[in-house]
Design an enzyme around this catalytic site. Sequence first.
Site, PDB file in Angstrom:
ATOM      1  N   CYS B 153      -3.096 -26.632 -23.210  1.00  0.00           N
ATOM      2  CA  CYS B 153      -4.454 -26.779 -22.845  1.00  0.00           C
ATOM      3  C   CYS B 153      -4.853 -28.158 -22.281  1.00  0.00           C
ATOM      4  O   CYS B 153      -5.709 -28.485 -21.321  1.00  0.00           O
ATOM      5  CB  CYS B 153      -5.486 -26.241 -23.649  1.00  0.00           C
ATOM      6  SG  CYS B 153      -5.124 -24.788 -24.584  1.00  0.00           S
ATOM      7  N   VAL B 157      -6.857 -28.826 -18.963  1.00  0.00           N
ATOM      8  CA  VAL B 157      -8.264 -29.267 -18.972  1.00  0.00           C
ATOM      9  C   VAL B 157      -8.419 -30.460 -18.009  1.00  0.00           C
ATOM     10  O   VAL B 157      -9.472 -30.737 -17.401  1.00  0.00           O
ATOM     11  CB  VAL B 157      -8.858 -29.603 -20.467  1.00  0.00           C
ATOM     12  CG1 VAL B 157     -10.119 -30.396 -20.262  1.00  0.00           C
ATOM     13  CG2 VAL B 157      -9.048 -28.480 -21.122  1.00  0.00           C
TER      14      VAL B 157
END
Lengths: 466, 519
Positions: B153, B157
């Site tokens: 992630c 991001v």
Amino acid sequence: MNALPGKLLEVFEEPACGKNQGKPEKERKQGCTKQLAPGAAAGGCAFDGAKIALQPITDAAHLVHGPIACEGNSWDNRHALSSGPTTYRTGFTTDISELDVIYGGEKRLYKAVKEIIDKYDPPAVFVYQTCVTAMIGDDIEAVCRAAGKKFNKPVIPVNSPGFAGIKNLGNKLGGEALLDYVIGTAEPDLSTPYDINIIGEYNLSGELWQVKPLLDAIGVRVLACISGDARYREVACSHRARAAMMVCSKAMINIARKMQERYQIPFFEGSFYGIGDMSESLREIARLLVERGAPPDIKDRAERLIESEEARAWARIEPYRQRLKGKKVLLITGGVKSWSVVAALQEAGMEIVGTSVKKSTKEDKDRIKEIMGDEAHMIDDMTPREMYKMLKEARADIMLSGGRSQFVALKAKMPWLDINQERHHAYAGYEGVVTLIEEIDRTLHNPVWDLVRARAPWEQHQRVPV
Amino acid sequence: MTQSATHVLDHFDLFRQPEYKEMLENKKKNFENAVPAEEVERIREWTKTGEYRDKNFAREALTINPAKACQPLGAVFAAVGFESTLPFVHGSQGCVAYYRSHFSRHFKEPTSCVSSSMTEDAAVFGGLNNMVDGLANAYSLYKPKMIAVSTTCMAEVIGDDLNAFIKGAKEKGSVPVEFNVPFAHTPAFVGSHITGYDNVMKGICEHFWDGKAGTAPKLERAPNEKINFIGGFDGYTVGNLREIKRIFGLMGLDYTILGDNSDVWDTPTDGEFRMYDGGTTLKEAAEALHAKASISMQEYCTEKTLAFVGGHGQEVLAFNHPVGVAATDRFLMEVARVTGKAIPEELAKERGRVVDAIADSSAHIHGKKFAIYGDPDLCLGLAGFLLELGAEPTHVLATNGSKAWAEKVRALLDSSPFGENCHVYAGKDLWHMRSLLFTEPVDFVIGNTYGKFLERDTGTPLIRIGFPIFDRHHHHRYPVWGYQGAMNVLVWILDKIFDEIDKHTMVASKTDFSFDIIR
């Protein structure tokens, strides 16, 4: 010294056995059971028969005098349930070795009895003879006598070695051991006019417990059940019963008949399977008790119970009657079940296409004719191959049988329900009929049969080369 | 004192000693300001009610005890199935440690996987340097033939561009220009581990077939008679893929398994550490383009992959983790149809044997109610098998199940009278399942190791089938596919049924009336 031949003759000439009495003398002497055909698959031996007949006596120790095979293969293999003691489920054997075969196993047997009494202190020890120990000449009667005296405890020889004959013969020899050494050796604390014996009921899957509440309800006391869920003392006191019901006639007719002879206990033959038979049995019990002097109101109590229980059972079966109507049943079992289950199945609207009579008496066969009419398809001794053929030809929708036939049914893609000792559901009494019908319904409608009957999908299109 | 230097008690025994019991009791009484025991009990009972269930199912934001994992886990699962391939996860290293331990606990094998170890500065300035250094180190330290890059992630991001980064790294000499570095973006905040599997599987196919990210010419498809087989994310991959190879061998098929991790997760102990073992060779992966068809055992694990493969002109077939006779029939029939090969007698016999086994034991399963949870395809496979056995898959739940999946399960349930009172729950978690087990009890629950909490709380016996299985060993070595697999699943279910019967009948002189040796 060896009492076995005499005992065999006695059992063979059982006067209450109509089939046997119908034979010419010469034939009768050859034995009441069919000689086994060497090379053909056969059922259990006389040892097994004696063991299963007596082992349900729950608080006794059952010691098998022989090599490991006899107890090793039979240890706790029937669901004869106990409401209390579990001593009978412990496997006791002398496990004799090569040296015992050479030098004799009597000392070992004596020591084994001593060890059982030291460690378990059961009310009695049953000692079972087997082929090997009988052949080497071990005198179990003498050992039991000596041990019984020394330890001041009933030590009962059961002289039914496997080679004596088939399982059914062993059932009777087991019964003889009870008659010779157990029945009449103790007195009950209390006697009532309502005391009965139930003979030839083994409480398989707890079936006695489905019937006992009914007897309780009309005020009948089971003094002794021989031998389901029995205590040694109950059997020892059983000669004080006022009447007896003979459940499995084939196995223990000698007990019922001799108890009538010795102690004037009248008996009738009945069944706990099926609504009609259950009611009939209750009526008979009440009738015999009244004949023996019990107050007659027990008959009214029985009738009232029958009325309400029958209505309740019918109501519970009703939903299944539509689903089961016209389904064809093949019944492969023996003795009393060959006709008593027939009635139960007919009650559910099913059609019996055949019933085996291999282990049935003449009376059993007469009852079958009575219930099913002259057209009754009685199968005397069906080989697995014939059974397979019959099933394969789909002359039946379901087969009810013992565990050994199960696998034949399956190969013929036939639904099958176990009604012999290895089953897990109790089918006796009003409650049991409902369970049986439920189980048949469940079995017939199990989706696995679609799977079993369907061919592999590719077989419909192609023939695959091997 | 309970503890002594000569006999130190461990956690099993220590806190059962009287001093500790007393101490804990006093602590609770005097210092914990605890809610009264009756109140705890009242709430506990309340959580079993329909009222609580309604509130539970009205939950909007909170997930409690999810039955799913994240995309990169699936990414690593797919990547280790290729020859000497090192999974390289671009992002934080903590995540990667989780994947490795997760797999190692399930497969009882080491799982090799590296991360680009992004830290705070990488989060601010982007992870390019980590990619450059990471690929260089991984290449020189572990000598892989391929590095399959996926992401956590953190990298997603901040928007790291894998394609550009890998190109940049190659330009800087991290790995040779011609070295294979397929990649896939696998953010955990989208989908689940099955999505990650799908993305990496597609990424690797795309890499080999479509010109290796612009560094080579696209391959020209020259159809042949081979087929490709894709297992999907599967806790039984070791046993299953070996079973599939055996079946395909019996049928005489020419095939390629894409993502064959059956060897790397079952290496022998013979004195040699195999960081890589077995797997689909890179040549096979490239040539898989030419196959006439691709078969996926798990539709919901391969949605994008199959679309991609189909787009290249192959026939694609998707199954839903087929378990049982009918499901295996369908699978084999399709394989036979596509390949034109016959189904050999050996398989016909195996089929007959499992039908025989089912019939032998059917009475014990017939009419029993089950709750199932797990990955969408596994749920479909197990539910189908239970219906075949005459059992009722009363609750079928997949946290990572979609609406389309739920409809498919519904259709399956509607196809059998045994599915009548059964329901499907997509996107729900194990806390929802807890409410279901209290308000609509079943006889058994089938799920992964985390189901043991459900078993403890609700008393519903757990049959461990799924991923991960941490607290029972080696079941992953057994197939659940094919007729042999059906046999295994049947036996696992039966074992539990009989264990339960014994458990309920084994108290001496209390319940042992029915404690039988023959069941």
